[in-house]
Scaffold this motif. Structure first.
Motif, mmCIF file in Angstrom:
data_model
loop_
_atom_site.group_PDB
_atom_site.id
_atom_site.type_symbol
_atom_site.label_atom_id
_atom_site.label_comp_id
_atom_site.label_asym_id
_atom_site.label_seq_id
_atom_site.Cartn_x
_atom_site.Cartn_y
_atom_site.Cartn_z
ATOM 1 N N ARG A 42 0.817 -1.212 0.000
ATOM 2 C CA ARG A 42 0.000 0.000 0.000
ATOM 3 C C ARG A 42 0.852 1.265 0.000
ATOM 4 O O ARG A 42 1.942 1.283 0.567
ATOM 5 C CB ARG A 42 -0.930 0.007 1.221
ATOM 6 N N VAL A 43 0.327 2.302 -0.631
ATOM 7 C CA VAL A 43 0.980 3.608 -0.588
ATOM 8 C C VAL A 43 0.214 4.456 0.416
ATOM 9 O O VAL A 43 -0.984 4.684 0.281
ATOM 10 C CB VAL A 43 0.983 4.278 -1.974
ATOM 11 N N PHE A 44 0.917 4.892 1.464
ATOM 12 C CA PHE A 44 0.293 5.675 2.530
ATOM 13 C C PHE A 44 0.421 7.162 2.227
ATOM 14 O O PHE A 44 1.365 7.598 1.578
ATOM 15 C CB PHE A 44 0.974 5.365 3.871
ATOM 16 N N THR A 45 -0.555 7.924 2.707
ATOM 17 C CA THR A 45 -0.490 9.375 2.543
ATOM 18 C C THR A 45 -1.364 10.018 3.603
ATOM 19 O O THR A 45 -1.951 9.340 4.440
ATOM 20 C CB THR A 45 -0.886 9.822 1.120
ATOM 21 N N HIS A 46 -1.479 11.349 3.538
ATOM 22 C CA HIS A 46 -2.272 12.100 4.509
ATOM 23 C C HIS A 46 -3.746 11.711 4.412
ATOM 24 O O HIS A 46 -4.332 11.770 3.326
ATOM 25 C CB HIS A 46 -2.094 13.593 4.216
ATOM 26 N N ALA A 47 -4.343 11.304 5.523
ATOM 27 C CA ALA A 47 -5.770 10.927 5.548
ATOM 28 C C ALA A 47 -6.604 12.204 5.693
ATOM 29 O O ALA A 47 -6.682 12.794 6.769
ATOM 30 C CB ALA A 47 -6.038 9.973 6.708
ATOM 31 N N ARG A 48 -7.232 12.633 4.609
ATOM 32 C CA ARG A 48 -7.871 13.955 4.591
ATOM 33 C C ARG A 48 -9.350 13.934 4.987
ATOM 34 O O ARG A 48 -9.945 14.965 5.218
ATOM 35 C CB ARG A 48 -7.747 14.565 3.198
ATOM 36 N N ILE A 49 -9.996 12.772 4.989
ATOM 37 C CA ILE A 49 -11.424 12.658 5.300
ATOM 38 C C ILE A 49 -12.238 13.574 4.367
ATOM 39 O O ILE A 49 -12.967 14.476 4.819
ATOM 40 C CB ILE A 49 -11.745 12.976 6.796
ATOM 41 N N LEU A 50 -12.093 13.371 3.065
ATOM 42 C CA LEU A 50 -12.821 14.172 2.077
ATOM 43 C C LEU A 50 -14.123 13.489 1.675
ATOM 44 O O LEU A 50 -14.245 12.262 1.775
ATOM 45 C CB LEU A 50 -11.948 14.366 0.831
ATOM 46 N N PRO A 51 -15.095 14.264 1.182
ATOM 47 C CA PRO A 51 -16.323 13.635 0.683
ATOM 48 C C PRO A 51 -16.056 12.882 -0.622
ATOM 49 O O PRO A 51 -14.990 13.041 -1.236
ATOM 50 C CB PRO A 51 -17.245 14.830 0.430
ATOM 51 N N THR A 52 -17.025 12.077 -1.044
ATOM 52 C CA THR A 52 -16.896 11.368 -2.318
ATOM 53 C C THR A 52 -16.934 12.367 -3.472
ATOM 54 O O THR A 52 -17.393 13.499 -3.313
ATOM 55 C CB THR A 52 -18.051 10.371 -2.481
ATOM 56 N N SER A 53 -16.457 11.950 -4.626
ATOM 57 C CA SER A 53 -16.503 12.813 -5.807
ATOM 58 C C SER A 53 -17.891 12.768 -6.433
ATOM 59 O O SER A 53 -18.542 11.725 -6.448
ATOM 60 C CB SER A 53 -15.448 12.382 -6.825
ATOM 61 N N LYS A 54 -18.337 13.914 -6.982
ATOM 62 C CA LYS A 54 -19.657 14.025 -7.606
ATOM 63 C C LYS A 54 -19.464 14.349 -9.083
ATOM 64 O O LYS A 54 -18.815 15.348 -9.426
ATOM 65 C CB LYS A 54 -20.458 15.123 -6.901
#
Length: 421
Positions: free
Chosen positions: A284-296
């Motif tokens: 897995r590639v780890f990165t900043h967990a931003r907690i963004l909404p889904t894309s529309k």
């Protein structure tokens, strides 16, 4: 497990001039890739997946965003010895200079490394795209009784002139090395590679800049202040004197050295079966967990598109493109062969009205964008036409940069309505 005895040192690179303008305001390891990651996430993730959890990242240019990313991303248990720390070039009583090369960067930071108990130093580059279990290389290093190990990758004749090329004996001992040979010298530098590599014309062993040094040897080498670079000086000078072995790697590996290779690596993620596999749960590639909404997405034809989280898309068509976090794309817009990095924040309606913003962050309506990199937080007005390709000459303005036919819209740039590039 030898990985508990390893300290990882990730080299952030110099000014990153070949990746300009992406490195105008950020260091090379902080450049966004694949719509949601940063380049430095690759070696750090490889280390975490290999159970190597003590890492230093060395940098000296524009390190603020890199510091912020690492601070916000890599949190380990309070009871763990794991860490990822950024070391920027610093003036000390012993040194007042910038890092002069890869070895000099390690030398100037040695007093930090020596505070830790380790037997092997794993030295990595912060600007390469690959997935690798470093334990395979560490085990080979220990079992061979090596002093130094060099990660190697088979390259073709065209690319070989940009690499340090080496030859080995049957036991993988490196017997000779040449830095960036001219094409007329190459005929003497072919190596015995696998049938698959030979069928692709990749018969030259290139150094990847991935090294393992035994601790005591590294201390000894760093005491010699006449050498400043691993690839140009320390590795060639060690051949024949120290047990220096090659660790051949034949998976996907690419050096993100310039705009062209950066663009290809990102657009390559849209292939049906990408060479760089972001979907492997073991790597897995780890990165900043931003907690963004889904894309529309509304009314858009998507073909070979990679869409990150938090996007609001009303485009007519997106084809063979990577669309980064929080991207906004207006109606009747067509995007082809483009990497859009996205935005750091959303604009609220109140903000738009109070600041009288007439070109919103993102891409407007009725635009045509092809063969481009749109850096973070750009504002592209309605009816803009960007048609990159080999027909364009290299050029630079305040808002965009053209290199090898790729149009790079600079970070935070505003492209007025109706602009044609």
């Amino acid at each position: 497990m030898y990985n508990q005895k390893v300290l990882s040192i990730i080299l952030g690179g110099g000014q990153g001039s070949r990746l300009y303008p992406l490195t105008e305001t950020r260091s090379k390891p902080a450049v966004p890739i694949a719509g949601k990651y940063r380049l430095v996430d690759i070696p750090i993730s490889n280390c975490i997946n290999s159970e190597i959890k003590r890492m230093y990242v060395l940098t000296q240019f524009n390190s603020a965003s890199l510091n912020q990313h690492i601070k916000n991303t890599y949190h380990f248990s309070f009871f763990s010895s794991a860490f990822v720390d950024v070391l920027a070039a610093e003036q000390t009583i012993h040194s007042g200079d910038w890092f002069q090369g890869t070895a000099d960067a390690v030398r100037q930071s040695m007093h930090h490394f020596l505070q830790h108990d380790f037997e092997y130093a794993l030295i990595l580059s912060g600007d390469q795209l690959y997935q690798m279990d470093y334990n395979d290389m560490i085990n080979a290093h220990v079992e061979a009784g090596a002093d130094i190990s060099v990660g190697t990758y088979p390259v073709n004749a065209k690319d070989a002139t940009s690499f340090g090329i080496l030859k080995t004996d049957k036991d993988n001992n490196i017997t000779s090395f040449i830095e960036k040979p001219s094409s007329d010298l190459l005929k003497d530098w072919k190596s015995d590679v696998s049938d698959e590599m030979r069928s692709q014309g990749r018969e030259y062993l290139g150094s990847t800049g991935i090294y393992i040094f035994n601790r005591e040897l590294l201390i000894e080498l760093m005491n010699d202040k006449t050498t400043v670079d691993f690839g140009k000086e320390i590795i060639p000078q060690s051949i024949g004197k120290l047990k220096t072995i090659s660790f051949p790697f034949e998976g996907y590996w690419t050096d993100i050295g310039n705009i062209d290779s950066f663009f290809e690596a990102n657009i390559g993620l849209t292939d049906d079966i990408p060479k760089f596999n972001l979907y492997d749960m073991n790597q897995r590639v780890f990165t900043h967990a931003r907690i963004l909404p889904t894309s529309k997405i509304s009314g858009t034809t998507l073909n070979k598109a990679v869409i990150a989280e938090g996007c609001i898309i009303q485009a007519a068509m997106i084809e063979k493109s990577v669309i980064g976090i929080r991207s906004r794309i207006g109606k009747e817009t067509t995007i082809i062969n483009t990497y859009m990095m996205g935005s750091d924040v959303y604009e609220s309606l109140e903000e738009i009205e109070s600041k009288h913003i007439n070109i919103l962050t993102g891409i407007g309506e009725r635009c045509f964008i092809k063969n481009a990199i749109i850096d973070k937080n750009c504002r592209i007005g309605d009816d803009v036409r960007i048609n990159g390709g080999k027909h364009l000459k290299d050029a630079e303005t305040d808002t965009y940069f053209i290199k090898d036919g790729i149009v790079v819209v600079k970070k935070g740039a505003v492209i007025p309505k109706g602009t044609v590039i």
